[in-house]
Design a protein around this motif. Sequence first.
Motif, short mmCIF file in Angstrom:
data_model
loop_
_atom_site.label_atom_id
_atom_site.label_comp_id
_atom_site.label_asym_id
_atom_site.label_seq_id
_atom_site.Cartn_x
_atom_site.Cartn_y
_atom_site.Cartn_z
N GLU A 164 45.37 51.11 54.02
CA GLU A 164 45.21 49.87 53.26
C GLU A 164 45.61 48.65 54.08
O GLU A 164 44.92 47.62 54.07
CB GLU A 164 46.05 49.94 51.98
CG GLU A 164 45.65 51.05 51.01
CD GLU A 164 44.28 50.83 50.40
OE1 GLU A 164 43.75 49.71 50.48
OE2 GLU A 164 43.73 51.79 49.83
N ASN A 207 43.16 45.57 55.38
CA ASN A 207 43.45 44.16 55.10
C ASN A 207 43.44 43.34 56.39
O ASN A 207 42.96 42.19 56.41
CB ASN A 207 44.81 44.03 54.42
CG ASN A 207 44.76 44.40 52.94
OD1 ASN A 207 43.68 44.50 52.36
ND2 ASN A 207 45.91 44.60 52.34
N ASP A 220 39.82 42.79 57.40
CA ASP A 220 39.20 41.79 56.51
C ASP A 220 39.68 40.38 56.85
O ASP A 220 38.97 39.40 56.60
CB ASP A 220 39.53 42.11 55.06
CG ASP A 220 38.72 43.29 54.53
OD1 ASP A 220 37.68 43.61 55.12
OD2 ASP A 220 39.14 43.91 53.53
N THR A 271 43.45 39.03 44.61
CA THR A 271 42.64 39.24 45.80
C THR A 271 41.89 37.97 46.16
O THR A 271 41.61 37.13 45.30
CB THR A 271 41.62 40.39 45.57
OG1 THR A 271 40.84 40.57 46.74
CG2 THR A 271 40.71 40.09 44.40
N GLY A 300 38.52 45.92 51.49
CA GLY A 300 39.34 45.86 50.28
C GLY A 300 38.73 44.89 49.30
O GLY A 300 38.03 43.95 49.68
#
Length: 641
Positions: free
Chosen positions: A30, A34, A37, A78, A94
């Motif tokens: 995860e 991130n 991204d 988010t 994500g």
Amino acid sequence: MPNIQILAPHVADLIAAGEVVERPASVAKELMENAIDAGASTVAVEIAHGGLTFLRVTDDGKGIPASELKTAFLRHATSKLRTEYDLEAIGTLGFRGEALAAIAAVSRIEVLTRTAEAELGASLRLEGGASGELEEAGCPLGTTMVVRDLFFNTPARLKFMKKDAAEGAAVFAVVQRVALSHPEVSVKFIRDGRQELLTPGDGQLKSAVYAVLGRELALGFREVKASGEDMTVTGFASMPACCRASRSWQFFFVNGRQVKSPLMMAALEEAYKNQRMVGRFPGCVLHLQTKLNAVDVNVHPAKTEVKFGAERAVFSAVYHAVLSALEGDSSHPQAVLKNTELPGVRRQDSVTPNQIPISTPVRPAQAPPPVPPPVPTVVQVHDSTYTPPSGGQTISRPPTGEKASFEREALPQRAEEHSSQRERCSVTLVSQDLPAPHTAPASGTEEQSLLPYKEPDWRLAGEVLNTYIIVERGETVCFIDKHAAHERMNFDRMKAEGYDPMAQTLLSPAVCRLSPQERDVLLAHRELLEEFGFEADELGADLAVRQAPDYLDAADIPAALEELAQRLLATGSADPAAARDELLHTMACKAAIKGGWHSAPQELERVAAAVMSGQVKYCPHGRPVAIELTKKELEKQFKRA
């Protein structure tokens, strides 16, 4: 009946966290997603004690504004979605806004982050989801996440964690997959202070494959590149000769996201149909690029499962892309053979592209036989020979009226030597264990006797395809799989007597590139490996084998260890006794006569005798070792009956 109540937010957060954060590898995945991204070009992952006590992910991405740092750790917060329509075409790794909240709920987190617009960065600490005070801090551009004491407040989950080595291997596997999914990002992995991976981040998938999977596997890959109206398939697939013993080396990516796709796996293996060995699986690194609205990634909390809108088109795209790469490859593996300095010692030679080290099928003419029973006294003659099944010694029968003599002569050690001695073979066996009949010995000589020769009720007719032994008995013809039968003979002997191989030290270590899980499970079972004649040490991300069983050719060591690792991963932790039997299966198989290899007549007769006597009926894996064809069935095929 208990009353229905709304769970406390803290309990609900712990339950939600369990869906996203299963182990340290989930945290690494995860946080790395991130970072990607956020536009990072370099990502570093560092762990200690398998990632349970310490896991740090550092990137040089855009960073998080200080004013939004606390908000980032709230559930469903988010920056990647705005409306429900955005779910129809997800282009980021994500999107749910659950990862940071889930990680914070079950660990202690320290965050350092700075954006390009800020002169100073921000620092924040969280424990069990509770946020501390936001502080200013000096830090480079990007974000650093430090996760400590994972599952410290959920002992029910903590007790199900595996050993540090296993958890660390799982984290390493995640890092490898992320590195392969985004070759434009330089990925570094450090475990317990030692760097185990560094990719160049030059945007070339070939460079990432070389860094992650190693030189040997990369040289066995062929480029895959095909495009259609809505889909593009790129990457690499292994040549049929380089298939592996498991699917650990199959990596599938959809729009830059690593996925587990039975559909793509089936398409890959269908392309290899009739080109790979049974029980071997192709390796690949395949990227599928398609329209964002043609795939649904919102299927599972871990985001590793996807659904395709046009499954048939995906299957066809992957299948034809891989098949085209295989059919378009006109190169052939070339053996690189050099003279060795010492007789009987094989040196591992270097390879160049399109050259794969292939072991010439040279082996001892006869595998270690079972311990023979006491051997009777026999005689030398000049007309015919017979090899008894129990001891493997050649017994020569004298013609009528010819005087017998006694000598000792070693059996031929290779098929070539045997062929030159087939017409006349004298053997010497001195009776020591069996008492001789009460006959009057010659004066001044030792008491000796001749035992009558008993003709077996079957006849060895020969061998076909260098694999199947043909035996005639009465009106029945038996076809014996020599490898399966000999494998059973080896297994029964090892099981009864205990396995104590002759180990040989290699002149140069055999380097084995395994998956992280396979490497670590072998290192965790070093005592069991030593019992089977192996001595292996860590060599970066590889294993260096310095000692191996004498029956195992150096070129076969990586495949043997890979198979052993798969056995241990499947049964080792659950049932050590079952794992030992599985390892015995593997050892018996590796030591057995190989199908397709030329065998000496002594070998064939010894195997045939064990099968025809009823001692061997099935191989250790349950397959039959012989089939029968009666005279009547054969005559029906020729229309004679």
